[in-house]
Design a protein around this motif. Structure first.
Motif: not given
Length: 289
Positions: A177-182, A195-206
């Motif tokens: 998230s920090h790398y994506m924000q920068s 861009v102040e902040r980026v957060e990954i909400k969910d990771v859905r697996l098969p």
């Protein structure tokens, strides 16, 4: 990689210089718009004065505390950049303005089907928080800053997670998230977006992968349980051996142990009591005979 970064920094510098040049050019006197522009401005003032007070309802605009107005006169930015908050005047026919909201905006990045570095397909969605840092640049340098930021966030999410393994995506969300924000902040800086902040909400697996991971975790826990049970049996056997060695040194200790067991059984109010006959007593009787 270094040359690529240098090219991006050069492009960002050029965009900033263009934006600042346009702002500086807007600060030139009205003579910069030419003779025709001066004539049109003069007639616009005449129309405004002649139609008072009706023109005030159309020409006077109000900008809120969280907004800024970017004004164009004959296609050129006015001096001073964005106006607001407060009241400002718009000349009829020759001036137009655009309101820009400076509040923080949050939006959901739609779930993206991503192929990770270890060839696993996952669906990832995120949340991005951003705000307009420079209203003039956000209008002059990009057609739609909000839509461009949303599309860039989707692309950045796919590009960043495509270089990560599944284990890294699941365990290192904060670092990603920090790398994506920068990365987003650097890319949207020429657009006047912060861009102040980026957060990954969910990771859905098969579903199949979830079952495989659950089976792997179950097998690992069963193996660990068997190892722990074996270690317990080993420790118990050692303890019993030490207890047997201690009791064998004193025959009276075995009799006391029998009595203690009998006391424990009788405390439960059982009608039938089985009392073990020590073999040592039989051996002593045989010796007497």
């Amino acid at each position: 990689m270094d040359s690529h970064k240098e090219e991006e920094e050069g492009q960002n510098t050029v965009w900033k210089e263009r934006a600042f040049t346009s702002i500086i050019g807007a600060g030139e006197p009205d003579g910069g718009i030419g003779c025709c522009g001066m004539i049109l401005t003069f007639f616009s003032w005449i129309v405004l004065i002649c139609t008072v007070p009706f023109s005030l309802f159309v020409c006077i605009k109000v900008v809120q505390e969280y907004e800024r107005a970017v004004i164009f006169r004959l296609g050129r930015l006015l001096a001073g950049g964005a106006k607001g908050p407060g009241i400002f005047l718009i000349l009829p026919c020759i001036e137009s303005y655009t309101k820009v909201d400076l509040r923080t905006v949050s939006f959901d990045v739609p779930p993206q089907e991503i192929l990770t570095k270890d060839s696993v397909t996952v669906s990832v969605d995120a949340v991005v928080y951003y705000r307009v840092q420079n209203a003039t640049i956000s209008i002059a340098n990009v057609e739609d800053a909000n839509a461009s930021t949303r599309l860039l966030a989707q692309t950045t999410l796919r590009n960043v997670l495509g270089t990560k393994n599944l284990s890294e995506i699941l365990s290192d969300r904060e670092g990603i998230s920090h790398y994506m924000q920068s990365s987003l902040d650097e890319a949207t800086d020429p657009w006047g977006i912060k861009v102040e902040r980026v957060e990954i909400k969910d990771v859905r697996l098969p579903v199949q992968l979830q079952r495989a991971m659950a089976a792997e975790a179950e097998a690992a826990r069963e193996a660990r349980a068997k190892v722990i049970a074996a270690e317990g049996e080993q420790n118990a056997s050692r303890a019993l051996k030490e207890a047997a060695d201690t009791i064998s040194e004193s025959p009276t200790a075995l009799q006391l142990r029998y009595l203690q067991t009998l006391n424990t059984i009788s405390a439960e109010k059982n009608s039938t009591i089985i009392f073990p006959l020590p073999i040592d007593l039989l051996k002593s009787l045989q010796r007497r005979k």
